[in-house]
Scaffold this motif. Sequence first.
Motif, mmCIF file in Angstrom:
data_model
loop_
_atom_site.group_PDB
_atom_site.id
_atom_site.type_symbol
_atom_site.label_atom_id
_atom_site.label_comp_id
_atom_site.label_asym_id
_atom_site.label_seq_id
_atom_site.Cartn_x
_atom_site.Cartn_y
_atom_site.Cartn_z
ATOM 1 N N LYS A 169 0.825 -1.218 0.000
ATOM 2 C CA LYS A 169 0.000 0.000 0.000
ATOM 3 C C LYS A 169 0.854 1.261 0.000
ATOM 4 C CE LYS A 169 -4.033 -1.921 2.330
ATOM 5 N NZ LYS A 169 -4.852 -1.888 3.558
ATOM 6 N N ASN A 170 1.975 1.229 0.690
ATOM 7 C CA ASN A 170 2.805 2.423 0.825
ATOM 8 C C ASN A 170 3.764 2.639 -0.333
ATOM 9 O OD1 ASN A 170 1.717 3.279 3.249
ATOM 10 N ND2 ASN A 170 3.167 2.106 4.469
ATOM 11 N N GLN A 171 4.005 1.633 -1.152
ATOM 12 C CA GLN A 171 5.009 1.750 -2.205
ATOM 13 C C GLN A 171 4.733 2.894 -3.178
ATOM 14 O OE1 GLN A 171 7.859 0.018 -1.990
ATOM 15 N NE2 GLN A 171 8.510 1.461 -3.535
ATOM 16 N N PRO A 172 3.488 3.095 -3.640
ATOM 17 C CA PRO A 172 3.253 4.230 -4.548
ATOM 18 C C PRO A 172 3.593 5.580 -3.890
ATOM 19 C CG PRO A 172 1.390 2.730 -4.608
ATOM 20 C CD PRO A 172 2.290 2.272 -3.505
ATOM 21 N N HIS A 173 3.285 5.715 -2.631
ATOM 22 C CA HIS A 173 3.608 6.959 -1.921
ATOM 23 C C HIS A 173 5.118 7.133 -1.815
ATOM 24 C CE1 HIS A 173 -0.594 7.371 -0.916
ATOM 25 N NE2 HIS A 173 -0.593 6.183 -0.319
#
Length: 80
Positions: free
Chosen positions: A55-59
Amino acid sequence: MKIFDDLKNLTTQIKKIVTLTKKLQAQQAIVSEKLLAAQAVQEDIQRDIAKMNFKNQPHLDRIQEKTNHLNAELAKFKAK
């Protein structure tokens, strides 16, 4: 009579060994159960970590892009 005393001591010690062996086996079974429970918890935590990273990878990618852009812009000013 020393032989009889020695035999009594030997049988007493053997009984203690048998009793302690049974206790050790019981404790080993408990430890095995606890280990299985701990492994299940570890797997759950690892799964949650993987979900969070996904979930955090794009951010994180966007943050890295912005950081690279800012560093490039700052490098232009330092060069002058």
